[in-house]
Design an enzyme around this catalytic site. Sequence first.
Site, PDB file in Angstrom:
ATOM      1  N   HIS A   1       0.818  -1.223   0.000  1.00 46.07           N
ATOM      2  CA  HIS A   1       0.000   0.000   0.000  1.00 46.07           C
ATOM      3  C   HIS A   1       0.854   1.277   0.000  1.00 46.07           C
ATOM      4  CE1 HIS A   1       0.837  -0.707   4.251  1.00 46.07           C
ATOM      5  NE2 HIS A   1       0.564   0.574   4.493  1.00 46.07           N
ATOM      6  N   ASP A   2       2.022   1.234   0.654  1.00 43.16           N
ATOM      7  CA  ASP A   2       2.843   2.453   0.752  1.00 43.16           C
ATOM      8  C   ASP A   2       4.077   2.403  -0.139  1.00 43.16           C
ATOM      9  OD1 ASP A   2       1.423   4.145   2.342  1.00 43.16           O
ATOM     10  OD2 ASP A   2       2.322   3.470   4.230  1.00 43.16           O
TER      11      ASP A   2
ATOM     12  N   LYS B   1       6.068   5.385  -1.389  1.00 43.85           N
ATOM     13  CA  LYS B   1       6.944   6.219  -0.556  1.00 43.85           C
ATOM     14  C   LYS B   1       8.384   6.203  -1.046  1.00 43.85           C
ATOM     15  CE  LYS B   1       4.441   6.198   3.823  1.00 43.85           C
ATOM     16  NZ  LYS B   1       4.409   5.599   5.175  1.00 43.85           N
TER      17      LYS B   1
ATOM     18  N   HIS C   1       2.447   9.835  -2.493  1.00 45.55           N
ATOM     19  CA  HIS C   1       2.874   8.418  -2.486  1.00 45.55           C
ATOM     20  C   HIS C   1       1.745   7.493  -2.955  1.00 45.55           C
ATOM     21  CE1 HIS C   1       0.888   8.051   1.509  1.00 45.55           C
ATOM     22  NE2 HIS C   1       0.864   6.738   1.257  1.00 45.55           N
TER      23      HIS C   1
ATOM     24  N   HIS D   1      -5.970   3.977  -0.359  1.00 46.60           N
ATOM     25  CA  HIS D   1      -5.985   3.718   1.089  1.00 46.60           C
ATOM     26  C   HIS D   1      -5.984   4.994   1.919  1.00 46.60           C
ATOM     27  CE1 HIS D   1      -1.587   4.140   0.536  1.00 46.60           C
ATOM     28  NE2 HIS D   1      -1.496   4.322   1.835  1.00 46.60           N
ATOM     29  N   HIS D   2      -5.828   6.155   1.269  1.00 46.23           N
ATOM     30  CA  HIS D   2      -5.937   7.418   2.020  1.00 46.23           C
ATOM     31  C   HIS D   2      -7.204   8.183   1.658  1.00 46.23           C
ATOM     32  CE1 HIS D   2      -2.220   7.322   4.274  1.00 46.23           C
ATOM     33  NE2 HIS D   2      -1.563   6.923   3.181  1.00 46.23           N
TER      34      HIS D   2
ATOM     35  N   ASP E   1      -4.702   0.172   8.235  1.00 45.34           N
ATOM     36  CA  ASP E   1      -3.502   1.018   8.323  1.00 45.34           C
ATOM     37  C   ASP E   1      -3.605   1.982   9.508  1.00 45.34           C
ATOM     38  OD1 ASP E   1      -1.005   1.823   7.407  1.00 45.34           O
ATOM     39  OD2 ASP E   1      -1.836   3.375   6.092  1.00 45.34           O
TER      40      ASP E   1
HETATM   41 FE   LIG Z   1       0.035   5.363   2.911  1.00 48.09          FE
END
Ligand SMILES: [Fe+2]
Length: 380
Positions: A230-231, A234, A259, A285-286, A314
């Site tokens: 998911h990240d 970054k 990201h 996811h954000h 998360d």
């Molecule tokens: Fe994230």
Amino acid sequence: MTLILDRSAHQALLELKRVLIIDDEEPIRRLLGYMLQSHGYETVLVADAREARAKLEEQPFALMLCDVNMPGESGMDLARNTLSQHPNTAVIMVTGLDSSVLANAALDMGAFGYIVKPFESNEVMIDVANALRRRRLELENRLHRENLEDVVRTRTMALQQALDWLELSEKELRLSREETIQRLAIAAEYRDSATAQHIQRMSHYCELLARKYGLSSERCDLIRTASPMHDIGKIGTPDHVLLKPGKFTPEEFTVISQHAEIGYRILSGSDAEILKVAASIAWTHHERWDGNGYPRKLKGEAIPVEGRIAAIADAFDALTTARVYKPAFSLDHAVDLMTKHRGEHFDPELLDVFFASLSDITLIHDQYADQLPRTMIPES
Ligand SMILES: [Fe+2]
């Protein structure tokens, strides 16, 4: 009784010319013996069923000529027992009683012939030849059937081995794919304070929530495997922003929020279902249920369910584990905080489903606890 014999044993049985003659009258025994010997058969003569059984145990016979009425065990019982225990031995009944009932009973039992005394030599030899011809056909038929069964057995085994190999390969492939994903995800997370355990917890929370929400088992597995990425975006976030301990300026927030978009660009465009789900999670996811998230400000069910699930997992993990900028919150405090954002940040139905499984959540939290002794620090 089924006898599995190899080809040479079958051949020996086919060539067997030994005949067992059972009659309590010696002249009949000797006469039958003489007739058969003069036609090239090997004979063994006995006077009763007990002796006959002993001979049958000692060596194989192609044929048994058996008197019906004898002292002790009857010829019919002996014949029945022989047909059952020695199926490679053909049986012809020999009797002084010309009875169609008896003859039918003998044939029904499996005897190949029925000779009535007094008999002619030709009559006996024709019955013997017929019985042996029929025995030969039956033996050849059995050999053929056993060969076929053998071929089927061998091919079934080969097929099973191929299936086992395929299953093993598929399993290895799946494990290696999952491990690669986890390692890539860890590599991305390694740049900030998140840990390998965060990846594990996150993916198991996601799977738990997906299952409890009622998604298909296949979808749940995909979400579990894909969510660690998911990240991954970054890796495109500069260190001075990513590693900043304090609050972000609006400009820095704009940078960090990219990201999600970067992760989506890294993961999208594949035909693989797992990467499609991973791209969707990275991108969404954000997002927030009320439409105030990023990057696209999607609202409600416009956010894919895997994104809504990942948002809850998360946030919950971030709250309940220590980060450089905060200690771990207690489970209860995390539940309170997130519940305040029910229907704002989080999908209300999914949040209810998640918190209805607190015992499972605690198990995952404890199983994949950070190795640093700072997780779940009770708040003072
Ligand atoms: Fe994230």
